[in-house]
Design a protein around this motif. Structure first.
Motif, PDB file in Angstrom:
ATOM      1  N   THR A 163       0.782  -1.244   0.105  1.00 15.06           N
ATOM      2  CA  THR A 163      -0.015  -0.085  -0.008  1.00 15.06           C
ATOM      3  C   THR A 163       0.857   1.224   0.030  1.00 15.06           C
ATOM      4  O   THR A 163       0.568   2.178  -0.616  1.00 15.06           O
ATOM      5  N   TYR A 164       2.095   1.122   0.769  1.00 13.67           N
ATOM      6  CA  TYR A 164       2.940   2.322   0.779  1.00 13.67           C
ATOM      7  C   TYR A 164       3.366   2.596  -0.633  1.00 13.67           C
ATOM      8  O   TYR A 164       3.368   3.821  -1.001  1.00 13.67           O
ATOM      9  N   TYR A 165       3.836   1.495  -1.304  1.00 11.19           N
ATOM     10  CA  TYR A 165       4.517   1.644  -2.715  1.00 11.19           C
ATOM     11  C   TYR A 165       3.324   2.216  -3.704  1.00 11.19           C
ATOM     12  O   TYR A 165       3.932   2.775  -4.586  1.00 11.19           O
ATOM     13  N   LYS A 166       2.230   1.678  -3.720  1.00 13.09           N
ATOM     14  CA  LYS A 166       1.237   2.155  -4.466  1.00 13.09           C
ATOM     15  C   LYS A 166       1.241   3.606  -4.244  1.00 13.09           C
ATOM     16  O   LYS A 166       0.829   4.438  -5.202  1.00 13.09           O
ATOM     17  N   ALA A 167       1.025   4.280  -2.990  1.00  6.28           N
ATOM     18  CA  ALA A 167       0.962   5.446  -2.858  1.00  6.28           C
ATOM     19  C   ALA A 167       2.237   6.384  -3.421  1.00  6.28           C
ATOM     20  O   ALA A 167       2.102   7.522  -3.947  1.00  6.28           O
ATOM     21  N   TYR A 206       0.920   1.002 -12.555  1.00  7.34           N
ATOM     22  CA  TYR A 206       1.928   0.037 -11.942  1.00  7.34           C
ATOM     23  C   TYR A 206       0.987  -1.098 -11.123  1.00  7.34           C
ATOM     24  O   TYR A 206       0.084  -0.662 -10.634  1.00  7.34           O
ATOM     25  N   THR A 207       1.635  -2.181 -11.214  1.00  7.49           N
ATOM     26  CA  THR A 207       0.979  -3.354 -10.425  1.00  7.49           C
ATOM     27  C   THR A 207       2.275  -3.710  -9.470  1.00  7.49           C
ATOM     28  O   THR A 207       3.415  -3.579  -9.819  1.00  7.49           O
ATOM     29  N   VAL A 208       1.975  -3.864  -8.016  1.00  6.44           N
ATOM     30  CA  VAL A 208       2.650  -3.919  -6.976  1.00  6.44           C
ATOM     31  C   VAL A 208       2.543  -5.265  -6.260  1.00  6.44           C
ATOM     32  O   VAL A 208       1.263  -5.607  -6.013  1.00  6.44           O
ATOM     33  N   SER A 235       5.122  -2.223 -15.085  1.00  3.53           N
ATOM     34  CA  SER A 235       4.171  -1.490 -15.669  1.00  3.53           C
ATOM     35  C   SER A 235       4.245  -1.815 -17.258  1.00  3.53           C
ATOM     36  O   SER A 235       5.082  -2.536 -17.439  1.00  3.53           O
ATOM     37  N   LYS A 236       3.468  -1.288 -18.086  1.00  6.20           N
ATOM     38  CA  LYS A 236       3.487  -1.856 -19.406  1.00  6.20           C
ATOM     39  C   LYS A 236       4.514  -1.142 -20.321  1.00  6.20           C
ATOM     40  O   LYS A 236       5.189  -1.817 -21.288  1.00  6.20           O
ATOM     41  N   TYR A 237       5.225  -0.115 -19.562  1.00  6.59           N
ATOM     42  CA  TYR A 237       6.314   0.699 -20.456  1.00  6.59           C
ATOM     43  C   TYR A 237       7.402   0.689 -19.911  1.00  6.59           C
ATOM     44  O   TYR A 237       8.503   0.798 -20.644  1.00  6.59           O
ATOM     45  N   GLY A 239       8.529  -1.979 -17.684  1.00 10.59           N
ATOM     46  CA  GLY A 239       8.865  -3.416 -17.314  1.00 10.59           C
ATOM     47  C   GLY A 239       8.989  -3.577 -15.729  1.00 10.59           C
ATOM     48  O   GLY A 239       8.077  -2.965 -15.027  1.00 10.59           O
ATOM     49  N   GLU A 240       9.849  -4.561 -15.386  1.00  7.46           N
ATOM     50  CA  GLU A 240       9.594  -5.037 -13.859  1.00  7.46           C
ATOM     51  C   GLU A 240      10.699  -4.488 -13.130  1.00  7.46           C
ATOM     52  O   GLU A 240      11.820  -4.452 -13.804  1.00  7.46           O
ATOM     53  N   GLN A 241      10.515  -3.917 -12.165  1.00  6.10           N
ATOM     54  CA  GLN A 241      11.772  -3.233 -11.187  1.00  6.10           C
ATOM     55  C   GLN A 241      11.308  -3.763  -9.579  1.00  6.10           C
ATOM     56  O   GLN A 241      10.328  -4.348  -9.382  1.00  6.10           O
ATOM     57  N   GLN A 242      12.532  -3.727  -8.922  1.00  8.97           N
ATOM     58  CA  GLN A 242      12.368  -4.277  -7.650  1.00  8.97           C
ATOM     59  C   GLN A 242      13.272  -3.415  -6.557  1.00  8.97           C
ATOM     60  O   GLN A 242      14.158  -2.838  -6.921  1.00  8.97           O
ATOM     61  N   GLU A 243      12.550  -3.176  -5.458  1.00  8.86           N
ATOM     62  CA  GLU A 243      13.481  -2.410  -4.415  1.00  8.86           C
ATOM     63  C   GLU A 243      13.177  -3.206  -3.045  1.00  8.86           C
ATOM     64  O   GLU A 243      12.207  -3.921  -2.956  1.00  8.86           O
ATOM     65  N   ARG A 244      14.179  -2.928  -2.362  1.00  7.66           N
ATOM     66  CA  ARG A 244      13.849  -3.515  -0.885  1.00  7.66           C
ATOM     67  C   ARG A 244      13.708  -2.387  -0.005  1.00  7.66           C
ATOM     68  O   ARG A 244      14.429  -1.438   0.185  1.00  7.66           O
ATOM     69  N   LEU A 245      12.400  -2.546   0.882  1.00 10.57           N
ATOM     70  CA  LEU A 245      12.084  -1.645   2.085  1.00 10.57           C
ATOM     71  C   LEU A 245      12.569  -2.117   3.155  1.00 10.57           C
ATOM     72  O   LEU A 245      12.414  -3.252   3.458  1.00 10.57           O
ATOM     73  N   LYS A 246      12.886  -1.295   4.070  1.00  4.83           N
ATOM     74  CA  LYS A 246      13.176  -1.684   5.588  1.00  4.83           C
ATOM     75  C   LYS A 246      11.913  -0.871   6.312  1.00  4.83           C
ATOM     76  O   LYS A 246      11.686   0.159   6.168  1.00  4.83           O
ATOM     77  N   LEU A 247      11.418  -1.688   7.185  1.00 14.00           N
ATOM     78  CA  LEU A 247      10.060  -1.444   7.979  1.00 14.00           C
ATOM     79  C   LEU A 247      10.290  -1.459   9.410  1.00 14.00           C
ATOM     80  O   LEU A 247      11.104  -2.558   9.694  1.00 14.00           O
ATOM     81  N   THR A 248       9.565  -0.863  10.055  1.00 14.25           N
ATOM     82  CA  THR A 248       9.964  -0.794  11.777  1.00 14.25           C
ATOM     83  C   THR A 248       8.528  -0.774  12.418  1.00 14.25           C
ATOM     84  O   THR A 248       7.489  -0.192  11.798  1.00 14.25           O
ATOM     85  N   LYS A 249       8.457  -1.658  13.525  1.00 11.65           N
ATOM     86  CA  LYS A 249       6.898  -1.712  14.075  1.00 11.65           C
ATOM     87  C   LYS A 249       7.022  -0.478  14.853  1.00 11.65           C
ATOM     88  O   LYS A 249       7.967  -0.009  15.497  1.00 11.65           O
ATOM     89  N   SER A 250       5.843   0.188  14.909  1.00  5.53           N
ATOM     90  CA  SER A 250       5.677   1.329  15.421  1.00  5.53           C
ATOM     91  C   SER A 250       4.226   1.665  16.233  1.00  5.53           C
ATOM     92  O   SER A 250       3.441   1.716  15.657  1.00  5.53           O
ATOM     93  N   GLY A 251       3.998   0.796  17.289  1.00  8.21           N
ATOM     94  CA  GLY A 251       2.940   0.777  18.151  1.00  8.21           C
ATOM     95  C   GLY A 251       2.009  -0.359  17.666  1.00  8.21           C
ATOM     96  O   GLY A 251       2.059  -1.328  17.147  1.00  8.21           O
ATOM     97  N   LYS A 252       0.884  -0.200  18.096  1.00  3.65           N
ATOM     98  CA  LYS A 252      -0.385  -1.119  17.550  1.00  3.65           C
ATOM     99  C   LYS A 252      -1.466  -0.445  16.981  1.00  3.65           C
ATOM    100  O   LYS A 252      -1.855   0.878  17.122  1.00  3.65           O
ATOM    101  N   LYS A 253      -2.030  -1.390  16.295  1.00  2.00           N
ATOM    102  CA  LYS A 253      -3.543  -1.055  15.551  1.00  2.00           C
ATOM    103  C   LYS A 253      -4.524  -1.625  16.257  1.00  2.00           C
ATOM    104  O   LYS A 253      -4.459  -3.041  16.189  1.00  2.00           O
ATOM    105  N   PHE A 254      -5.506  -0.996  16.486  1.00  2.00           N
ATOM    106  CA  PHE A 254      -6.550  -1.540  17.293  1.00  2.00           C
ATOM    107  C   PHE A 254      -6.355  -2.548  18.267  1.00  2.00           C
ATOM    108  O   PHE A 254      -7.069  -3.485  18.758  1.00  2.00           O
ATOM    109  N   LEU A 255      -5.253  -1.907  19.071  1.00  2.00           N
ATOM    110  CA  LEU A 255      -4.614  -2.547  20.464  1.00  2.00           C
ATOM    111  C   LEU A 255      -4.218  -3.984  19.999  1.00  2.00           C
ATOM    112  O   LEU A 255      -3.557  -4.490  20.934  1.00  2.00           O
TER     113      LEU A 255
END
Length: 510
Positions: A163-167, A206-208, A235-237, A239-255
């Motif tokens: 969802t992040y990369y789509k945005a 793009y498709t992700v 994407s159509k124009y 081609g395919e690309q790839q990236e590596r993301l680093k994510l961090t836990k930050s609290g809780k959602k809905f407890l």
């Protein structure tokens, strides 16, 4: 039926005593005719068991006379016949033998005793509520399992990366910022982030997809609150690309569910610098940098260091006093990026103000020359540091070249000559101020250099004398001159623009 062991009364169909669990034996039955006359009960021994049996039998005695009863069966224990009782009709009661102390019930007899209880019919109304409660409990457990399963999937590191990369690909920077694990400060705000990231919109679609890096668990640099996700987008124009993301836990959602954020290191650069003259103020994204950012400085130069800044383009402007130049675009893409600015570029309003003052000063100066005024009439046009040089230039222009100006020519001819020859008026045309540079001079004042281009028309008196007859002829004529230039420097002193260089224009009429 009475128990032969403890004397307790039981149902006729019982196989075991409900009180002590002993097996019940059915004795032989003898039929004895009962006299129609009432009989009296024979006295019996007053033992606790016998008293209980007599009381129980008395309760069964018929209170009123009834029809003669059929012969009844009695137990064949040895007993004396009961005496008839006047006015009653009852069953014959056999005398009860003294009850021996009950023997302890053997475990096996107790076990059999529980099966001796008669079966009660099943009440479905009583069973329906436990069944419903059980079903509700099972349904609740299933819902909880589904809730945690779906929640952990929706809010997983992998889905967060997608969802992040789509945005990001849609350049929805407002949404992208919400996915960043950011500790905000003076320059790390949502507004600064959006401004640093804005570029031309991408029109590609793009498709992700994403999957967690299977080797991240072996990466000792990651702790338990961090994860790496490989994001693939195509994407159509492009081609395919790839990236590596680093994510961090930050609290809780809905407890219950972990809230994953993209590591700020993806967007933040560290220790970027801006180098300029010490006399200048520096504005970064519209904010003036104070002395706490000035990490290195000497007699003339200063270096401002910003610990954290969003990666990308930022607006840097140089100020001098209350004058601020037009902001320039600076690219801070890497840690330690440096921007140098040693030239002061005035804003449009300030340039326009300086240009107008220079323009008006030149016109005033020229009109004073033409009309024969003295330097005092124009001295206020110049900065104090430039007045002495400006007065010398004035004397040169208006003295050595006075012959060009009719009002400055002293009459040496006959008194009958009404007027002298020379320029009587100037018409300045097509004046244009062009900026040639700006900065700070040795006195610490802001300056702007201009080139003034102009055309003019001289209106002059043409005086001729006929050499043969001596007749004097006076005529008014025009002379046009194009493509003239004048260098001017304007300085900003005490909130006003002043001329800081000599004005030495020369005008001709032939």
């Amino acid at each position: 039926m009475f128990c032969t062991n403890c004397g307790a009364k039981n149902e006729d169909t019982s196989l075991f005593c409900e009180s002590c669990g002993a097996k019940l034996e059915v004795p032989a039955v003898s039929v004895t005719p009962v006299a129609e006359t009432p009989v009296e009960e024979a006295p019996v021994a007053e033992t606790p068991v016998e008293e209980a049996l007599v009381a129980e039998v008395a309760e069964e005695t018929v209170a009123e006379p009834v029809a003669p009863a059929e012969p009844v069966a009695t137990y064949a224990q040895p007993a004396q016949p009961a005496q008839p009782q006047q006015g009653t009709y009852t069953q014959a009661v056999q005398p009860v033998q003294p009850v021996q102390p009950a023997q302890p019930v053997q475990p096996q007899q107790a076990a059999y005793a529980q099966y001796a209880q008669p079966r009660q019919p099943i009440n479905m109304k009583q069973l329906i509520w436990p069944i419903l409660a059980g079903c509700e409990a099972i349904l609740l457990i299933v819902m909880i399992v589904v809730f945690f399963s779906v929640g952990n999937g929706v809010y997983s590191a992998k889905n967060t990366a997608v969802t992040y990369y789509k945005a990001y690909l849609a350049q929805d920077w407002d949404a992208v910022y919400d996915y960043i694990d950011m500790d905000e400060d003076e320059f790390l705000t949502k507004e600064s982030f959006i401004a640093s990231q804005e570029t031309s919109a991408k029109k590609d679609t793009y498709t992700v997809t994403a999957k967690e890096n299977p080797y991240s668990k072996y990466d000792t640099s990651l702790d338990k609150n961090e994860a790496e996700v490989d994001v693939t987008f195509k994407s159509k124009y492009h081609g395919e690309q790839q990236e590596r993301l680093k994510l961090t836990k930050s609290g809780k959602k809905f407890l219950f569910f972990p809230s994953w954020k993209v590591s700020a290191s993806t967007y933040v650069v560290n220790d970027v610098t801006i180098s300029t003259y010490k006399t200048f103020d520096v504005y970064l994204d519209g904010k003036k940098l104070d002395s706490t950012y000035a990490k290195e400085q000497d007699e003339n130069m200063v270096v401002y260091t910003i610990p954290h800044l969003f990666r990308g383009n930022h607006k840097v402007a140089i100020g001098f006093g209350d004058v601020v130049e037009d902001a320039q675009i600076a690219d801070f893409s890497y840690d330690g990026s440096t921007y140098y600015d040693y030239e002061f570029s005035l804003s449009g309003d300030m340039l326009e103000a300086a240009s107008k003052v220079g323009y008006d000063s030149f016109v005033t100066f020229v009109n004073a020359m033409v009309t024969g005024a003295d330097f005092e009439s124009v001295s206020s046009l110049f900065a104090d540091a430039a007045k002495q040089d400006a007065e010398s230039a004035w004397s040169n222009v208006c003295g050595n070249y006075s012959r060009f100006y009719a009002q400055r020519i002293k009459t040496t001819q006959a008194a009958d000559i009404p007027q002298t020859e020379g320029i009587t008026a100037l018409d300045l045309k097509n004046m244009k101020m062009t900026v040639n540079g700006s900065g700070v001079n040795g006195d610490g004042n802001l300056y702007v250099d201009f080139y003034l281009s102009y055309d003019y028309t001289s209106v002059y008196r043409d005086v001729t004398t006929d050499w043969w007859t001596g007749k004097v002829t006076v005529e008014s004529k025009n002379y046009d001159s194009n493509g003239n230039t004048e260098y001017m420097r304007m300085v900003y002193v005490d909130g006003e623009w002043k001329c800081n260089a000599n004005i030495s224009p020369y005008f001709y009429y032939w």
